[in-house]
Design a protein around this motif. Structure first.
Motif, PDB file in Angstrom:
ATOM      1  N   ALA A 198       2.595   6.264  26.012  1.00 47.82           N
ATOM      2  CA  ALA A 198       3.276   7.238  25.157  1.00 47.82           C
ATOM      3  C   ALA A 198       4.763   6.908  24.986  1.00 47.82           C
ATOM      4  N   LYS A 199       5.364   6.278  26.021  1.00 41.90           N
ATOM      5  CA  LYS A 199       6.803   5.974  25.946  1.00 41.90           C
ATOM      6  C   LYS A 199       7.093   4.769  25.064  1.00 41.90           C
ATOM      7  N   ASN A 200       6.100   3.893  25.000  1.00 42.85           N
ATOM      8  CA  ASN A 200       6.374   2.649  24.312  1.00 42.85           C
ATOM      9  C   ASN A 200       5.142   2.177  23.532  1.00 42.85           C
ATOM     10  N   PRO A 201       4.750   2.951  22.520  1.00 42.98           N
ATOM     11  CA  PRO A 201       3.509   2.607  21.806  1.00 42.98           C
ATOM     12  C   PRO A 201       3.731   1.425  20.858  1.00 42.98           C
ATOM     13  N   PRO A 202       2.681   0.649  20.600  1.00 49.39           N
ATOM     14  CA  PRO A 202       2.809  -0.419  19.615  1.00 49.39           C
ATOM     15  C   PRO A 202       3.018   0.199  18.226  1.00 49.39           C
ATOM     16  N   LEU A 203       3.860  -0.443  17.429  1.00 47.49           N
ATOM     17  CA  LEU A 203       4.163   0.133  16.112  1.00 47.49           C
ATOM     18  C   LEU A 203       3.702  -0.809  14.999  1.00 47.49           C
ATOM     19  N   THR A 204       3.377  -0.222  13.862  1.00 52.87           N
ATOM     20  CA  THR A 204       3.064  -1.041  12.684  1.00 52.87           C
ATOM     21  C   THR A 204       4.386  -1.458  12.040  1.00 52.87           C
ATOM     22  N   GLU A 205       4.278  -2.267  10.993  1.00 55.80           N
ATOM     23  CA  GLU A 205       5.508  -2.750  10.329  1.00 55.80           C
ATOM     24  C   GLU A 205       6.379  -1.616   9.820  1.00 55.80           C
ATOM     25  N   ASP A 206       5.703  -0.550   9.337  1.00 60.32           N
ATOM     26  CA  ASP A 206       6.523   0.560   8.812  1.00 60.32           C
ATOM     27  C   ASP A 206       6.879   1.609   9.878  1.00 60.32           C
ATOM     28  N   GLY A 207       6.709   1.243  11.141  1.00 58.17           N
ATOM     29  CA  GLY A 207       7.241   2.094  12.215  1.00 58.17           C
ATOM     30  C   GLY A 207       6.310   3.182  12.736  1.00 58.17           C
ATOM     31  N   ALA A 208       5.103   3.275  12.181  1.00 64.53           N
ATOM     32  CA  ALA A 208       4.159   4.280  12.687  1.00 64.53           C
ATOM     33  C   ALA A 208       3.437   3.731  13.920  1.00 64.53           C
ATOM     34  N   VAL A 209       2.883   4.639  14.739  1.00 69.78           N
ATOM     35  CA  VAL A 209       2.114   4.187  15.906  1.00 69.78           C
ATOM     36  C   VAL A 209       0.900   3.397  15.414  1.00 69.78           C
ATOM     37  N   ASP A 210       0.663   2.252  16.013  1.00 69.41           N
ATOM     38  CA  ASP A 210      -0.428   1.386  15.563  1.00 69.41           C
ATOM     39  C   ASP A 210      -1.686   1.655  16.386  1.00 69.41           C
ATOM     40  N   TYR A 211      -2.536   2.517  15.853  1.00 69.96           N
ATOM     41  CA  TYR A 211      -3.742   2.883  16.605  1.00 69.96           C
ATOM     42  C   TYR A 211      -4.793   1.782  16.636  1.00 69.96           C
ATOM     43  N   LYS A 212      -4.586   0.755  15.827  1.00 67.22           N
ATOM     44  CA  LYS A 212      -5.491  -0.399  15.924  1.00 67.22           C
ATOM     45  C   LYS A 212      -5.405  -1.017  17.318  1.00 67.22           C
ATOM     46  N   GLU A 213      -4.254  -0.822  17.940  1.00 60.19           N
ATOM     47  CA  GLU A 213      -4.034  -1.365  19.292  1.00 60.19           C
ATOM     48  C   GLU A 213      -4.577  -0.428  20.384  1.00 60.19           C
ATOM     49  N   ASP A 214      -5.011   0.739  19.975  1.00 60.41           N
ATOM     50  CA  ASP A 214      -5.456   1.735  20.956  1.00 60.41           C
ATOM     51  C   ASP A 214      -6.871   1.411  21.451  1.00 60.41           C
ATOM     52  N   PHE A 215      -7.305   2.119  22.451  1.00 57.48           N
ATOM     53  CA  PHE A 215      -8.578   1.855  23.123  1.00 57.48           C
ATOM     54  C   PHE A 215      -9.744   1.638  22.158  1.00 57.48           C
ATOM     55  N   PHE A 216      -9.885   2.539  21.183  1.00 60.81           N
ATOM     56  CA  PHE A 216     -11.027   2.446  20.273  1.00 60.81           C
ATOM     57  C   PHE A 216     -10.713   1.670  18.990  1.00 60.81           C
ATOM     58  N   GLY A 217      -9.492   1.197  18.886  1.00 62.08           N
ATOM     59  CA  GLY A 217      -9.110   0.450  17.684  1.00 62.08           C
ATOM     60  C   GLY A 217      -8.883   1.346  16.479  1.00 62.08           C
ATOM     61  N   LYS A 218      -8.836   2.632  16.708  1.00 60.91           N
ATOM     62  CA  LYS A 218      -8.557   3.592  15.639  1.00 60.91           C
ATOM     63  C   LYS A 218      -8.110   4.901  16.262  1.00 60.91           C
ATOM     64  N   GLU A 219      -7.647   5.814  15.437  1.00 60.54           N
ATOM     65  CA  GLU A 219      -7.254   7.131  15.947  1.00 60.54           C
ATOM     66  C   GLU A 219      -8.490   7.897  16.373  1.00 60.54           C
ATOM     67  N   THR A 220      -8.431   8.507  17.541  1.00 56.14           N
ATOM     68  CA  THR A 220      -9.562   9.325  17.988  1.00 56.14           C
ATOM     69  C   THR A 220      -9.054  10.665  18.519  1.00 56.14           C
ATOM     70  N   ASN A 221      -9.966  11.638  18.479  1.00 58.86           N
ATOM     71  CA  ASN A 221      -9.625  13.000  18.872  1.00 58.86           C
ATOM     72  C   ASN A 221     -10.758  13.622  19.673  1.00 58.86           C
ATOM     73  N   LEU A 222     -10.458  14.761  20.299  1.00 60.40           N
ATOM     74  CA  LEU A 222     -11.538  15.554  20.897  1.00 60.40           C
ATOM     75  C   LEU A 222     -12.232  16.332  19.778  1.00 60.40           C
ATOM     76  N   THR A 223     -13.526  16.457  19.882  1.00 62.03           N
ATOM     77  CA  THR A 223     -14.292  17.048  18.778  1.00 62.03           C
ATOM     78  C   THR A 223     -13.998  18.536  18.579  1.00 62.03           C
ATOM     79  N   VAL A 224     -14.017  18.974  17.323  1.00 60.88           N
ATOM     80  CA  VAL A 224     -13.899  20.401  17.021  1.00 60.88           C
ATOM     81  C   VAL A 224     -15.264  21.013  16.751  1.00 60.88           C
ATOM     82  N   SER A 225     -16.287  20.164  16.640  1.00 64.72           N
ATOM     83  CA  SER A 225     -17.644  20.637  16.315  1.00 64.72           C
ATOM     84  C   SER A 225     -18.584  19.451  16.344  1.00 64.72           C
TER      85      SER A 225
END
Ligand code: 4AD
Ligand code: MG
Length: 478
Positions: free
Chosen positions: A178-205
């Motif tokens: 959380a302190k030092n996340p990988p960033l994309t070129e435009d400065g957003a957090v790069d979730y491709k580098e995250d565990f699942f290779g994409k943004e993931t969440n806890l289910t709402v349903s």
């Protein structure tokens, strides 16, 4: 010698049993003689009679409220009132001491707020043990109902890669630093580098995944935890709650309403038949509480009467359009008593409106159906009028919304149009769209908030008091 539970012992007659063993926690110890022992197996305590003249003083001192004890003695007919049998103690071993000064659960009335802060010990009280036994019975009855009716139990994922349902704000699941996340070129957090290779969440349903299984196994249901990060600090919202979601192929909205009604009546009848003691206790608790209220605010029915009423009477089925007419012409609307006045068709219903409909107008559970498309989720089936969808909400007195469900849009072209209008990426839900490409068919389902059902069945008025460890904004203790 067999170790019995208190509930087993209380059912024994003294002719069939002599020496018995039991383990539990001391509720009270009166006159150096009478222990009220509880082991959680039942609301009731068993009275254990100690002969203080022959008992070691050092042991006697350790018999304090909250202590865990092992008792051996003779089961006899009780001389006292209020119980049929009691134990004449021949040997008592204190398994775990409890400092009577420090033990939070004193033998007196505690506020629910105080007990929430001591949620790890609150099930040592009669009220919370009754609530949690009822919760357990209800969840068993739910599985029993679906099992008896040919449904398969399906475990939908807790971690999800799609956030398209739009049911609420989601909690992110991430293994990034959380302190030092990988960033994309435009400065957003790069979730491709995250565990699942994409943004993931806890289910709402679990609905969307349940639909895929309904379209192969026919009748399925999920019963699992769901998570919503909405900041609603109300007595009816949790950030982590349990939801029951049946989903059935070839079933339309009318079938969905029938299923929901039959299901709810079955599980409520099941607790009436199987948890009498706990229900009667909670019934009396509520009657006492009601007495402290002004006459006008008192409930017309007791807890058990309310449950019986639901089991024995049909739910009222009312279209959204009819409901709007009723609300528009209602006293609180005309006298501007509603916070949100109902002016025109299309307004979203607030809980004040739902409560007016069930508590003041119809005085019974109400199924509202055919809502305006633009206040409901993208997957609900569009009606021929082009402006309403085959949605249903079931509203309960004292609770408000208990169930939300719908017939699902099974037509590929209509679903795609709807998604495009709402900017939902088709690529994200390719598998959901596949169901509409390969053997699509009418299908429907609903979601029932388990804790709201437990609230109704126990008469508890705060949702934090019907789940062991409530998760709410600013609170994840225990
Ligand atoms: O109406 P909801 O959002 O419906 C769905 O999630 C659909 N996918 C269900 C389906 O069709 N399979 O939620 C369903 C129910 C509500 O009616 C309410 O009882 C409960 O879940 N609920 C909550 N309970 C406690 N705390 C919350 N924050 C809740 N949000 C919804
Ligand atoms: Mg809803």
């Amino acid at each position: 010698m067999k170790t019995y539970t208190v509930t087993e012992l209380l059912k024994q007659d003294t002719n069939s049993l002599h020496e018995v063993e039991v383990k539990g926690w001391v509720r009270t110890f009166r006159a150096n003689r009478f222990i009220a022992l509880n082991d959680g197996s039942t609301l009731n305590n068993i009275q254990c009679v100690v002969d203080f003249e022959t008992m070691d003083d050092a042991v006697l001192k350790r018999i304090t409220t909250g202590a865990a004890v092992h008792i051996i003695g003779e089961l006899t007919e009780s001389q006292g009132k209020g119980q049929s049998v009691e134990i004449q103690v021949s040997k008592i071993t204190v398994l775990g001491d409890s400092d009577p000064e420090a033990y939070p659960i004193q033998p007196k009335k505690h506020s629910f707020e105080f007990l929430r802060e001591n949620a790890h010990l609150r099930t040592r009280t009669s009220t919370f043990s009754a609530v949690m036994r009822l919760r357990s019975t209800l969840s068993f009855a739910i599985h029993k109902y679906f099992n008896e009716n040919g449904f398969y139990y399906m475990h939908t994922p807790i971690i999800t890669g799609s956030d398209a349902e739009g049911a609420g704000e989601m909690f992110r699941v991430s293994a990034l630093d959380a302190k030092n996340p990988p960033l994309t070129e435009d400065g957003a957090v790069d979730y491709k580098e995250d565990f699942f290779g994409k943004e993931t969440n806890l289910t709402v349903s679990g609905q969307l995944e349940a639909e895929t299984y309904a379209m192969s196994l026919g009748k399925v249901y999920t019963f699992g935890p769901t998570f919503r990060a909405e900041n609603s600090n109300t007595s009816r919202h949790l950030a982590e709650f349990w939801m029951i979601e049946p989903e059935v192929a070839f079933m339309d909205l009318d079938g969905n309403m029938d299923l929901a009604e039959d299901f709810m009546k079955y599980v409520l009848k099941y607790v009436l038949d199987n948890n009498q003691e706990d229900l009667e206790f909670l019934n009396d608790r509520l009657l006492q509480e009601e007495k402290t209220k002004p006459q006008a605010e008192r409930s017309e029915m007791s807890l058990i009467e309310k449950i019986k009423f639901v089991v024995d009477n049909n739910f009222k089925r009312v279209s959204y359009t009819e409901a709007i007419d009723i609300l528009r012409n209602s006293k609180p609307n005309k006298k501007k008593k509603f916070k949100y006045l109902i002016e025109e068709w299309g307004a979203d219903l607030q809980s004040e409106h739902e409560r007016f409909l069930v508590e003041k107008h119809f005085k019974c559970p109400v199924i509202l159906f055919d809502y305006p498309a633009n206040i409901k989720a993208f997957y609900m089936r569009l009606n021929e009028d082009g402006k309403t969808v085959r949605a249903m909400d079931i509203l309960f007195p004292g609770i408000g919304e208990m169930v939300g469900g719908s017939q699902r849009e099974e037509r590929l072209d209509v679903l795609k149009e709807k998604m495009a209008a709402l900017d939902i990426d088709e690529k994200e839900l390719w598998w959901y769209l596949d169901l509409r490409k390969y053997g699509t068919a009418v299908h429907s389902g609903f979601g029932l908030g388990f804790e709201r059902l437990v609230m109704f069945a126990t008469g508890m008025s705060n949702i934090r008091d019907v789940i062991p460890y409530p998760r709410t904004p600013q609170n994840a203790e225990f």
